[in-house]
Design an enzyme around this catalytic site. Structure first.
Site, short mmCIF file in Angstrom:
data_model
loop_
_atom_site.label_atom_id
_atom_site.label_comp_id
_atom_site.label_asym_id
_atom_site.label_seq_id
_atom_site.Cartn_x
_atom_site.Cartn_y
_atom_site.Cartn_z
N TYR A 57 -1.57 -1.13 10.34
CA TYR A 57 -1.67 -1.37 8.89
C TYR A 57 -0.37 -0.92 8.20
O TYR A 57 0.21 -1.65 7.40
CB TYR A 57 -2.88 -0.61 8.35
CG TYR A 57 -3.18 -0.81 6.88
CD1 TYR A 57 -3.91 -1.92 6.44
CD2 TYR A 57 -2.76 0.11 5.93
CE1 TYR A 57 -4.20 -2.10 5.09
CE2 TYR A 57 -3.04 -0.06 4.58
CZ TYR A 57 -3.77 -1.17 4.16
OH TYR A 57 -4.05 -1.34 2.82
N SER B 222 0.87 -1.19 0.00
CA SER B 222 0.00 0.00 0.00
C SER B 222 0.89 1.23 0.00
O SER B 222 2.06 1.15 0.43
CB SER B 222 -0.86 -0.01 1.28
OG SER B 222 -1.47 1.25 1.46
P1 NAI Z 1 -11.61 -5.62 -0.24
O1 NAI Z 1 -12.08 -5.49 1.15
O2 NAI Z 1 -12.51 -5.25 -1.36
O3 NAI Z 1 -11.06 -7.09 -0.51
C1 NAI Z 1 -10.25 -7.76 0.42
C2 NAI Z 1 -10.55 -9.24 0.34
O4 NAI Z 1 -9.68 -9.90 1.26
C3 NAI Z 1 -11.99 -9.57 0.74
O5 NAI Z 1 -12.59 -10.41 -0.23
C4 NAI Z 1 -11.83 -10.29 2.07
O6 NAI Z 1 -12.83 -11.28 2.32
C5 NAI Z 1 -10.44 -10.89 1.92
N1 NAI Z 1 -9.87 -11.22 3.22
C6 NAI Z 1 -9.75 -10.43 4.32
N2 NAI Z 1 -9.24 -11.13 5.35
C7 NAI Z 1 -9.04 -12.38 4.90
C8 NAI Z 1 -8.56 -13.59 5.49
N3 NAI Z 1 -8.22 -13.63 6.79
N4 NAI Z 1 -8.49 -14.69 4.73
C9 NAI Z 1 -8.86 -14.68 3.43
N5 NAI Z 1 -9.36 -13.58 2.81
C10 NAI Z 1 -9.45 -12.45 3.55
O7 NAI Z 1 -10.28 -4.73 -0.27
P2 NAI Z 1 -9.23 -4.40 -1.43
O8 NAI Z 1 -9.08 -2.94 -1.43
O9 NAI Z 1 -9.55 -5.11 -2.67
O10 NAI Z 1 -7.91 -5.01 -0.76
C11 NAI Z 1 -7.00 -5.84 -1.46
C12 NAI Z 1 -5.58 -5.49 -1.03
O11 NAI Z 1 -5.26 -4.18 -1.47
C13 NAI Z 1 -5.37 -5.48 0.49
O12 NAI Z 1 -4.13 -6.10 0.80
C14 NAI Z 1 -5.34 -4.01 0.83
O13 NAI Z 1 -4.60 -3.76 2.01
C15 NAI Z 1 -4.67 -3.45 -0.42
N6 NAI Z 1 -4.87 -2.02 -0.62
C16 NAI Z 1 -6.10 -1.49 -0.86
C17 NAI Z 1 -6.24 -0.13 -1.05
C18 NAI Z 1 -7.58 0.52 -1.31
O14 NAI Z 1 -7.64 1.77 -1.32
N7 NAI Z 1 -8.63 -0.20 -1.52
C19 NAI Z 1 -5.08 0.78 -1.00
C20 NAI Z 1 -3.84 0.10 -0.76
C21 NAI Z 1 -3.74 -1.25 -0.58
#
Ligand code: NAI
Length: 260
Positions: free
Chosen positions: A164, A151
């Site tokens: 985080y 991130s």
């Molecule tokens: P999101 O919340 O839409 O998707 C995250 C997914 O990870 C969800 O489907 C959730 O069920 C799954 N997840 C969470 N904990 C879990 C676990 N213990 N075991 C298996 N699956 C699990 O969020 P997003 O934004 O798509 O996040 C994806 C990655 O991108 C993350 O690593 C996040 O930190 C990173 N990120 C996101 C940003 C944003 O602005 N959305 C910015 C920077 C990084």
């Protein structure tokens, strides 16, 4: 490895891809992009219903997508599911370590220790565990790629997000160290640092707040879409991206480039 033998195709067609956190946001967009490029995709997530929906949508368009429920806070489950998924999908050429959570907690809050442990476990510890479980398969590939999702919070920081930010900075360190360690086996390890993206993780932020933040902080004056991260992941996972390793790549609409 003999340089002449390096696979440099500009296509991921037929490659086996394992994605964590594929039921939502960046992970589901990544699964769709790889599937649309002809890759064989395995989706994993702890959200079984979401997983089924995304797999069915991809399956309806592309024929089939394997889906395996997996909670990455459970190391035993990681070992079992990655082994099963790798076998079912004909190996693992590309691993996308994407699953994540994000919550705020001030450093002096009562719940801080539990909050810290949870963030470190899911965002950082699980990434190395998934990599270790996938390594036997990656070692069989002629163009093995590991893409870790960090991130821009690994490069700068927001008040209240210290667990985080610390975990994501750990992902940057893990990426560099494993790039060095696995380089002699021609396995590349790179890291993408997304900026603000419209996903489940940012769904609770109002449109007005998002617009104000993006206008003030990013060069492109907007939030990104998950597909815009997915396309970068697919690009650095190409066989032809064979000399890129240990790279920490902001995909952030110019957030880290902008001072004023
Ligand atoms: P999101 O919340 O839409 O998707 C995250 C997914 O990870 C969800 O489907 C959730 O069920 C799954 N997840 C969470 N904990 C879990 C676990 N213990 N075991 C298996 N699956 C699990 O969020 P997003 O934004 O798509 O996040 C994806 C990655 O991108 C993350 O690593 C996040 O930190 C990173 N990120 C996101 C940003 C944003 O602005 N959305 C910015 C920077 C990084």
């Amino acid at each position: 490895m003999d340089v002449q033998q390096i696979e440099t195709a500009r296509s991921v067609e037929g490659r086996s891809v394992l994605i964590t956190g594929a039921a939502s946001g960046i992970g589901s967009a990544t699964a769709r992009v790889f599937a649309s490029l002809g890759a064989r995709v395995v989706l994993t997530d702890r959200d079984e219903a979401g997983l089924r929906t995304v797999a069915a949508e991809i399956g309806a368009e592309r024929g089939a997508a394997e889906a395996f429920p997996l909670d990455i806070s459970d190391p035993q489950a990681i070992r079992a599911v990655v082994a099963r998924a790798g076998t079912a999908n004909g190996g693992i050429d590309i691993l996308v370590n994407n699953a994540g959570i994000s919550a705020m907690a001030p450093i002096d809050s009562d719940e801080y220790d539990a909050h810290w442990d949870r963030h470190l476990a899911i965002l950082l510890t699980a990434q190395q565990q998934v990599i270790r479980a996938a390594l036997p398969f990656l070692r069989q590939s002629n163009a093995a790629r590991i893409v870790n999702i960090a991130s821009t919070e690994a490069l700068g920081a927001t008040s209240g997000l210290s667990a985080y930010a610390a975990a994501k900075a750990g992902v940057v360190g893990l990426t560099r160290a494993l790039a060095v360690e696995l380089g002699k086996e021609a396995i590349t390890v790179n890291c993408i640092c997304p900026g603000p993206i419209e996903t489940g993780m940012t769904a609770a932020i109002s449109s007005d707040q998002k617009a104000t933040y993006a206008a003030r902080r990013t060069a492109l004056r907007r939030y990104g879409r998950p597909e815009e991260i997915a396309h970068m992941i697919a690009s650095i996972a190409l066989p032809g991206a064979s000399f890129l390793t240990g790279a920490i790549i902001p995909v952030d609409g110019g957030l880290t480039a902008r001072n004023g």
